[in-house]
Design an enzyme around this catalytic site. Structure first.
Site, PDB file in Angstrom:
ATOM      1  CB  SER A 192      -2.298   1.514   4.481  1.00 15.38           C
ATOM      2  OG  SER A 192      -2.113   1.351   5.866  1.00 15.38           O
ATOM      3  CG  HIS A 238       0.219   4.560   2.209  1.00 18.55           C
ATOM      4  ND1 HIS A 238       0.531   5.438   3.226  1.00 18.55           N
ATOM      5  CD2 HIS A 238      -0.070   3.387   2.833  1.00 18.55           C
ATOM      6  CE1 HIS A 238       0.438   4.824   4.390  1.00 18.55           C
ATOM      7  NE2 HIS A 238       0.090   3.577   4.176  1.00 18.55           N
TER       8      HIS A 238
END
Length: 293
Positions: A192, A238
């Protein structure tokens, strides 16, 4: 009294008239030829002819002409990409890593997942290996979403950035996500961070090339909301990947034209050194470590 001259025979062609010089190829003197290079006017045989925009040219003229032809490049430098080999390679590596998890989840995750405490005590490989692992079965949505995102935007970005620069953006974003987990989190797995780095790269590229950025902004916005809505997601990974991916792509996209390659290489190394130095100098801020007070 007049006499008839001897029969002269058929007329001799002009080019073969006695005393005329028969041209030969300048590279193969034993070969007759009546074709000349359109650029230097040297006689050339069929083996030395090269098709040009007008007529034929010799080997040397074609070689000299190619020196002045500017090689095609991707939008921000590097060789143009027809097949996004790096994207397909990254997809394959992620899938292979997931298959290893399916075969032996505990062993793979315990040894290769991103863990702030283990990195602090010397297991540096986790900073990258953790970016190729995902939540093990029965959780399949994690790898499916990341690989779908890589498949959807990876080829376009690779063609715009070139394979080497795309690789650098992906890997540095993955590293940036892991460094953020190291500093502000604890344990995480997943691509991610790298995927969010590609989201940031798409934003920068769209802005630099004048594309409509609304789709990219919606994509980033929705994923930011999901980061905080869905439990168990590492916001550190993230945001670390998003910031580093956007930063590195910005350095590529806005690099000076005069010494673009040197600038891009230098700034890539600077970002890498800063990320590594952060792990070497700083301890995990969110973990109580033995001996750390």
């Amino acid at each position: 009294m007049t006499t008839q001259p001897d029969h002269p025979g058929p007329p001799v062609p002009r080019d073969e008239a006695p005393g005329d010089h028969i041209p030969t190829c300048y590279r193969h003197p034993d070969r007759e030829t009546y074709v000349r290079c359109q650029r230097c006017d040297k006689p050339i045989c069929p083996d030395c002819m090269r098709v040009a925009s007008v007529g034929h040219q010799c080997v040397e003229c074609v070689r000299e002409g190619n020196k002045t032809v500017r090689r095609a490049e991707a939008a921000f430098g590097g060789r143009p990409v027809t097949t996004p080999v790096v994207t397909w390679t990254l997809l394959a590596l992620n899938v292979l890593a997931y298959l290893a998890e399916v075969a032996s989840p505990a062993q793979v995750l315990n040894r290769f997942a991103m863990s702030a405490g283990d990195v602090y005590y010397g297991e540096w490989w986790r900073l990258l290996t953790g970016a190729f692992l995902h939540s093990p079965p029965p959780s399949y949505w994690h790898i499916l979403f990341n690989m779908w995102a890589l498949f959807a935007i990876g080829p376009q970005l690779e063609r715009l950035l070139g394979s080497l620069r795309f690789s650098a953006v992906y890997l540095l974003a993955a590293l940036g996500g892991s460094v953020a987990v190291y500093l502000f989190g604890s344990v995480a797995v997943g691509a991610s961070g790298a995927i969010y780095g590609l989201f940031g790269a798409m934003f920068v590229v769209s802005r630099r090339l004048g594309y409509d950025m609304r789709g990219v902004l919606w994509l980033i916005g929705i994923n930011v909301v999901l980061t905080f809505v869905i439990p168990g997601i590492s916001w550190q990974g993230h945001f670390g990947g998003l910031v580093v991916g956007a930063l590195v792509t910005g350095l590529y996209a806005y690099s000076p034209q005069g010494n673009r390659k040197a600038f891009q290489l230098g700034t890539t190394l600077v970002v890498l050194v800063v990320l590594v130095a952060a792990v070497m100098v700083l301890p995990p801020l969110a973990l109580p470590l033995a001996g750390g007070g």
